[in-house]
Write an enzyme that holds these catalytic residues in place. Structure first.
Site, mmCIF file in Angstrom:
data_model
loop_
_atom_site.group_PDB
_atom_site.id
_atom_site.type_symbol
_atom_site.label_atom_id
_atom_site.label_comp_id
_atom_site.label_asym_id
_atom_site.label_seq_id
_atom_site.Cartn_x
_atom_site.Cartn_y
_atom_site.Cartn_z
ATOM 1 N N ARG A 152 17.871 2.884 26.705
ATOM 2 C CA ARG A 152 19.081 2.248 25.915
ATOM 3 C C ARG A 152 19.321 3.181 24.637
ATOM 4 N NH1 ARG A 152 20.845 0.325 29.762
ATOM 5 N NH2 ARG A 152 21.823 -1.769 29.819
ATOM 6 N N HIS A 157 24.879 8.087 30.482
ATOM 7 C CA HIS A 157 24.460 7.071 30.944
ATOM 8 C C HIS A 157 24.689 6.852 32.479
ATOM 9 C CE1 HIS A 157 23.397 2.582 29.486
ATOM 10 N NE2 HIS A 157 22.548 2.936 30.614
ATOM 11 N N GLU A 199 28.561 5.137 23.085
ATOM 12 C CA GLU A 199 28.885 5.654 24.620
ATOM 13 C C GLU A 199 30.271 5.640 24.890
ATOM 14 O OE1 GLU A 199 25.996 3.670 26.985
ATOM 15 O OE2 GLU A 199 24.183 4.744 26.222
#
Length: 345
Positions: free
Chosen positions: A247, A295, A276
């Site tokens: 994360r 991601h 993000e």
């Protein structure tokens, strides 16, 4: 006698069609799609009618107003279960849910294979200096191949931060396929359990000092936020590689950039970011020794089908009045059972 309808809401799109398929097959579930374009008042009213909330797990993909916070919980008096889209739960305040008597479920393990393969792939690409070589090739500056002399993964010492579903699979791949020594820092597992999962439990600072590669596989919590700061990167052995498919916010991006620029760390592989997607002028995106992805470690056909189905199955159990599996706050089970019995009463 027909059981009272259990309403589950989700915002705009599910993780995968498998979620819809499982949910629509259960006659006791009323699946409600909520459109943000309808405006905050209608979204809030729709959520207020729900017994279950299928919440996106990536914090920048869900507007803050719809994160599961004390403020949102106060507007959802019927809520019994929140299930995150994936293994992460950045958008869900678990203690607040516990206080409200709401079960929180994540889909831990559902994307473990995809994330583990991605992490190991990054390790291989960084050891072989693929990002640097690619930059030089596109710039037309390659003169001697030896300028990109790489290293092999075989026999390396790899330090894992966290030995859950993903960490355990990474350890297995590295140990079996590459003969790596696996050391781990996980304060929630004892040494015997780590050994059963193929890793040697060590203290955090020892792991940093002895590992050729350090790979993060822990959730973002108050304990892990900023875990990799300037001091942690300085404690890593010279020339080491840092990888994170966990994360954003677990590592300090400014400190990591400095450690790479100074040459103390040789490379980094990053699938997760503070914001993000990161801004296009982010220094780590332009760094020649950094391998990046947005991601997407767990974004595979197989992983998405699996985690969506797992979430749907959790709601099916809840609709039947049974506590779902993978509960993050099992202490609210009794409250859930009691509150579930009042639906339709």
């Amino acid at each position: 006698m027909t059981k009272p309808i259990f309403r589950v809401g989700y915002i705009e799109r599910p993780m995968h069609q498998s979620f819809i398929d499982v949910m629509e097959a259960d006659p006791n579930i009323d699946l409600l799609r909520i459109d943000l374009a309808d405006g905050d008042d209608r979204v809030r009213a729709a959520l207020a009618s729900c017994h279950g909330y299928y919440a996106r797990a990536a914090r920048d993909e869900l507007p803050l107003a719809w994160h599961v916070t004390p403020a949102l919980l106060a507007t959802m008096p019927s809520l019994l279960v929140v299930a995150s889209y994936g293994a992460g739960y950045d958008t869900i305040d678990v203690p607040a849910c516990t206080e409200a008597g709401v079960i929180v479920v994540n889909q831990a393990g559902g994307n473990a294979e995809g994330v583990a393969e991605h992490a190991v792939g990054m390790m291989l690409g960084l050891l072989k200096r693929m990002p640097e070589a690619g930059v030089a090739m596109r710039a037309g500056t390659v003169v001697r191949r030896e300028a990109f002399l790489g290293r092999e993964l075989s026999g390396r010492t790899v330090g894992l931060i966290g030995l859950g579903h993903v960490g355990t699979r990474v350890a297995e791949i590295l140990r079996v396929a590459f003969g790596c020594r696996i050391v781990v820092h996980d304060p929630y597992l004892d040494a015997a359990t780590c050994q059963q999962r193929g890793a040697e439990k060590v203290a955090f600072n020892e792991l940093l000092s002895i590992s050729d590669i350090v790979s993060a596989h822990c959730p973002l919590t108050a304990e892990t936020r900023g875990l990799f700061d300037a001091g942690a990167f300085a404690a890593m052995r010279p020339g080491a590689i840092f990888v994170s498919t966990a994360r954003g916010s677990i590592h300090d991006e400014v400190a990591l950039t400095a450690a790479l620029d100074s040459g103390h760390l040789s490379a980094a592989g990053l699938d997760v970011w503070e914001r993000e997607p990161p801004p296009k002028d982010h220094p780590l995106l332009a760094h020649p020794a950094v391998l990046v992805s947005p991601h997407t470690a767990g974004v595979t056909h197989e992983s998405r089908e699996r985690v969506a189905r797992m979430a749907a199955e959790a709601f099916v159990l809840a609709a039947a009045g049974k506590p779902p599996v993978r509960m993050m706050n099992p202490e609210v089970t009794a409250a859930f059972v009691a509150r579930r019995a009042t639906i339709g009463a």
